[in-house]
Design a protein around this motif. Structure first.
Motif, mmCIF file in Angstrom:
data_model
loop_
_atom_site.group_PDB
_atom_site.id
_atom_site.type_symbol
_atom_site.label_atom_id
_atom_site.label_comp_id
_atom_site.label_asym_id
_atom_site.label_seq_id
_atom_site.Cartn_x
_atom_site.Cartn_y
_atom_site.Cartn_z
ATOM 1 N N GLU A 165 -40.139 -101.666 -28.041
ATOM 2 C CA GLU A 165 -41.063 -102.530 -27.309
ATOM 3 C C GLU A 165 -40.345 -103.207 -26.144
ATOM 4 O OE1 GLU A 165 -42.717 -105.247 -30.110
ATOM 5 O OE2 GLU A 165 -43.815 -103.694 -31.223
ATOM 6 N N THR A 166 -40.968 -103.187 -24.992
ATOM 7 C CA THR A 166 -40.370 -103.779 -23.790
ATOM 8 C C THR A 166 -40.076 -105.258 -23.972
ATOM 9 O OG1 THR A 166 -41.493 -102.174 -22.367
ATOM 10 C CG2 THR A 166 -40.762 -104.218 -21.339
ATOM 11 N N ASP A 195 -29.344 -93.814 -28.095
ATOM 12 C CA ASP A 195 -29.564 -92.371 -28.233
ATOM 13 C C ASP A 195 -31.043 -92.025 -28.310
ATOM 14 O OD1 ASP A 195 -29.816 -91.650 -31.690
ATOM 15 O OD2 ASP A 195 -29.635 -93.667 -30.847
ATOM 16 N N VAL A 196 -31.904 -93.038 -28.276
ATOM 17 C CA VAL A 196 -33.343 -92.838 -28.479
ATOM 18 C C VAL A 196 -34.080 -93.010 -27.152
ATOM 19 C CG1 VAL A 196 -35.381 -93.612 -29.741
ATOM 20 C CG2 VAL A 196 -33.136 -93.668 -30.847
ATOM 21 N N SER A 197 -34.801 -91.986 -26.738
ATOM 22 C CA SER A 197 -35.468 -92.026 -25.429
ATOM 23 C C SER A 197 -36.550 -93.106 -25.374
ATOM 24 C CB SER A 197 -36.070 -90.659 -25.101
ATOM 25 O OG SER A 197 -37.046 -90.292 -26.055
ATOM 26 N N GLN A 198 -37.243 -93.349 -26.493
ATOM 27 C CA GLN A 198 -38.284 -94.383 -26.495
ATOM 28 C C GLN A 198 -37.683 -95.770 -26.292
ATOM 29 O OE1 GLN A 198 -37.904 -91.967 -28.718
ATOM 30 N NE2 GLN A 198 -39.863 -91.163 -29.479
ATOM 31 N N GLU A 199 -36.506 -96.003 -26.884
ATOM 32 C CA GLU A 199 -35.820 -97.269 -26.658
ATOM 33 C C GLU A 199 -35.357 -97.378 -25.214
ATOM 34 O OE1 GLU A 199 -34.005 -97.414 -31.225
ATOM 35 O OE2 GLU A 199 -32.663 -97.537 -29.487
ATOM 36 N N ALA A 217 -38.326 -98.316 -23.056
ATOM 37 C CA ALA A 217 -38.705 -99.721 -23.214
ATOM 38 C C ALA A 217 -37.734 -100.639 -22.473
ATOM 39 C CB ALA A 217 -38.752 -100.082 -24.697
ATOM 40 N N ALA A 218 -36.442 -100.340 -22.577
ATOM 41 C CA ALA A 218 -35.434 -101.166 -21.898
ATOM 42 C C ALA A 218 -35.565 -101.040 -20.383
ATOM 43 C CB ALA A 218 -34.036 -100.760 -22.349
ATOM 44 N N LYS A 219 -35.792 -99.829 -19.912
ATOM 45 C CA LYS A 219 -35.963 -99.604 -18.471
ATOM 46 C C LYS A 219 -37.176 -100.352 -17.947
ATOM 47 C CE LYS A 219 -34.756 -97.632 -14.593
ATOM 48 N NZ LYS A 219 -33.465 -97.985 -13.954
ATOM 49 N N SER A 220 -38.250 -100.391 -18.739
ATOM 50 C CA SER A 220 -39.463 -101.105 -18.323
ATOM 51 C C SER A 220 -39.207 -102.602 -18.191
ATOM 52 C CB SER A 220 -40.584 -100.866 -19.336
ATOM 53 O OG SER A 220 -40.952 -99.497 -19.360
#
Length: 388
Positions: free
Chosen positions: A323-324, A347-351, A354-357
Motif C-alpha cells: 500500500e502506498t 524483491d516484490v514488484s507490487q511493493e 507502491a513505494a514508487k507511487s
C-alpha cells in the motif's frame, strides 16, 4: 561573559567597544553555525548521542587585539537524548543551558589555515560562494544516492529459503510449547488478545482455516489447541498480519537466544552496510515480520551482529507493504526533505510500485530463489547491494 573593553582603533578602523562589538560581528555568528555543524556532523557519524561534552572554537578577527578575541563554546549538556541506541529517531530535550552559546575573551591565535578550516570546508559551512555550479543539484534533480536506504528482508537481504525452510517451520513446530510455557505472561496474553481479534475477523469473513477460540475461562489446553490450529493455518497461507508476526517474533526470540537459530544474509549485505555506514547513509528495515523479529535476525547473522549499521525498523504497524500509504508514513517518519531522498530495495514488484507511487526511489533485488518478475516492470534491478 567577558567584560566590555574600551573603544579602540586599529589600522585606522574604530572598533567601538571591542568585546561587545565582537559579539555582534559576523565572525562570531558564523562560529556558532560552525559549532552547530560540528555537533550535527558528530551526531550523524554516531560519535555522540547528544552534547554531553562541549565544543569550543576561537573567533579570529585581525581588528580585535588578542586579549579581547573570543572563544565560542557550546554548553556542556546542552542537549540530551532519551535513547542510547545509535541513529534511532529520538526525542531530545534541552538542559538548563537551553540553546545558549558561551563566549569568552582569550589570548589565543587562530591561523587562517589549519584543521578547523579544513573541517569547516568539509562540512560546507561558510563555503557557499565556493560551491561550483557542477556540484549543485538543479531543482527537481534526483540525488544520485538518496540519504536513507530502506531494505526488505525476505528475498532481498536474506534468502527466501531461510524464511520458508527455517523460520516458519521453527515457529510452527514450537507454537504449542511456547504458548504452554509462557501462557500466563503479559507478553503472551497480549499475543493471544491480538490472535483472538484476528480470528474473529477471519471467521466473519469466512477465511479458510479459521477456527473459534474458546473464551478465557475455558481450560488452558483448549485455548492453546485452538490457537495452534489458527496459527498453523496462518503460517501455511503466509499471511502478513500483525497478530501472527508478533507471536512468531516471540517464538523466534527463544530460538535465537538458545542458539537454535542463526539468520542468513547474502554475502554482499554486510559489505554494503559497512560502505553505506561509512558514507553516512542511514539504513532502515521494512518487513512484514515484527520489529522484534527484525532485530533478532540482524543481531544473529552468519556475519555476526549487523544492527550497528541499522538505524531503525518498520513493520506492518505502519501499513501493508503493498500500500502506498505505508511508504508515505515511512517518509514522514524519517525526516528527509522529500520522498526521493529514500531508496527502497525489495524483491516484490507490487511493493516496488507502491513505494514508487509514494515518491521513493526504488530498486528491485534479484536473488537466487526469488520468484519471477513481471515483464516490463520498469524498475532497475540488481543482483548485489554492491551494485547500488
Amino acid at each position: 561573559m567577558a567584560a566590555a573593553a574600551p573603544a579602540m582603533a586599529l589600522n585606522g578602523i574604530k572598533t567601538g567597544t571591542a568585546s561587545q562589538g565582537h559579539l555582534e560581528r559576523t565572525a562570531a555568528k558564523e562560529t556558532e553555525v560552525l559549532i552547530s555543524g560540528f555537533c550535527r556532523h558528530f551526531y550523524n557519524r554516531r560519535w555522540v548521542i547528544g552534547t554531553a561534552g562541549s565544543i569550543a572554537v576561537k573567533v579570529h578577527n585581525v581588528y580585535i587585539r588578542k586579549s579581547q578575541q573570543l572563544m565560542v563554546m557550546s554548553p556542556s549538556g546542552g542537549l540530551s537524548a532519551s535513547s542510547s541506541k545509535p541513529c534511532l529517531r529520538k526525542t531530545t530535550k534541552s538542559s538548563g543551558c537551553d540553546s545558549l552559546f558561551m563566549k569568552r575573551a582569550l589570548d589565543l591565535s587562530c591561523p587562517s589555515d589549519g584543521p578547523i578550516q579544513r573541517v569547516r570546508s568539509s562540512l560546507g559551512i561558510g563555503m557557499e560562494q565556493n560551491v561550483s555550479t557542477k556540484a549543485r543539484k538543479s531543482e527537481g534533480e534526483i540525488d544520485p544516492f538518496p540519504h536513507c536506504v530502506v531494505l526488505d528482508i525476505e528475498g532481498t537481504t536474506t534468502p527466501i529459503s531461510f524464511v520458508t525452510e527455517v523460520l516458519f517451520p521453527y515457529a510452527r513446530a514450537n507454537v504449542g510449547r511456547h504458548l504452554s510455557t509462557t501462557y500466563d505472561t503479559p507478553e503472551t496474553q497480549d499475543d493471544i488478545k491480538l490472535l483472538r481479534s484476528q480470528v474473529q475477523n477471519d471467521l466473519e469473513q469466512g477465511i479458510a482455516g479459521a477456527v473459534p477460540i474458546p473464551s478465557d475461562d475455558a481450560r488452558k489446553e483448549e485455548v492453546i489447541a485452538a490457537l495452534v490450529a489458527n496459527v498453523e493455518a496462518m503460517i501455511k497461507a503466509d499471511r502478513k498480519i500483525t497478530a501472527l508476526k508478533e507471536l512468531q517474533g516471540h517464538i523466534w526470540q527463544t530460538g535465537f537466544e538458545g542458539k537454535e537459530l542463526e539468520a542468513i544474509v547474502f554475502d554482499d549485505v554486510p559489505k554494503a552496510l559497512e560502505k553505506w555506514h561509512a558514507l553516512g547513509k542511514k539504513v532502515y528495515i521494512y518487513s512484514s515480520g515484527s520489529r522484534l523479529a527484525q532485530r533478532l535476525i540482524f543481531g544473529n547473522t552468519n556475519y555476526g551482529d549487523l544492527r550497528k549499521y541499522l538505524c531503525g525498523f518498520f513493520d506492518t504497524k505502519v501499513g501493508n507493504k503493498r500500500e502506498t500509504s505505508s511508504y508515505v508514513e515511512i517518509f514522514e517518519s524519517l525526516g528527509v526533505d522529500k520522498p526521493s531522498n529514500i531508496l527502497f530495495l525489495t524483491d516484490v514488484s507490487q511493493e516496488a510500485t507502491a513505494a514508487k507511487s509514494a515518491g521513493l526511489e526504488v530498486v528491485i533485488s534479484v536473488r537466487p530463489g526469488n520468484g519471477p518478475l513481471p515483464e516490463n516492470h520498469g524498475f532497475r534491478t540488481v543482483n548485489s547491494f554492491l551494485e547500488v
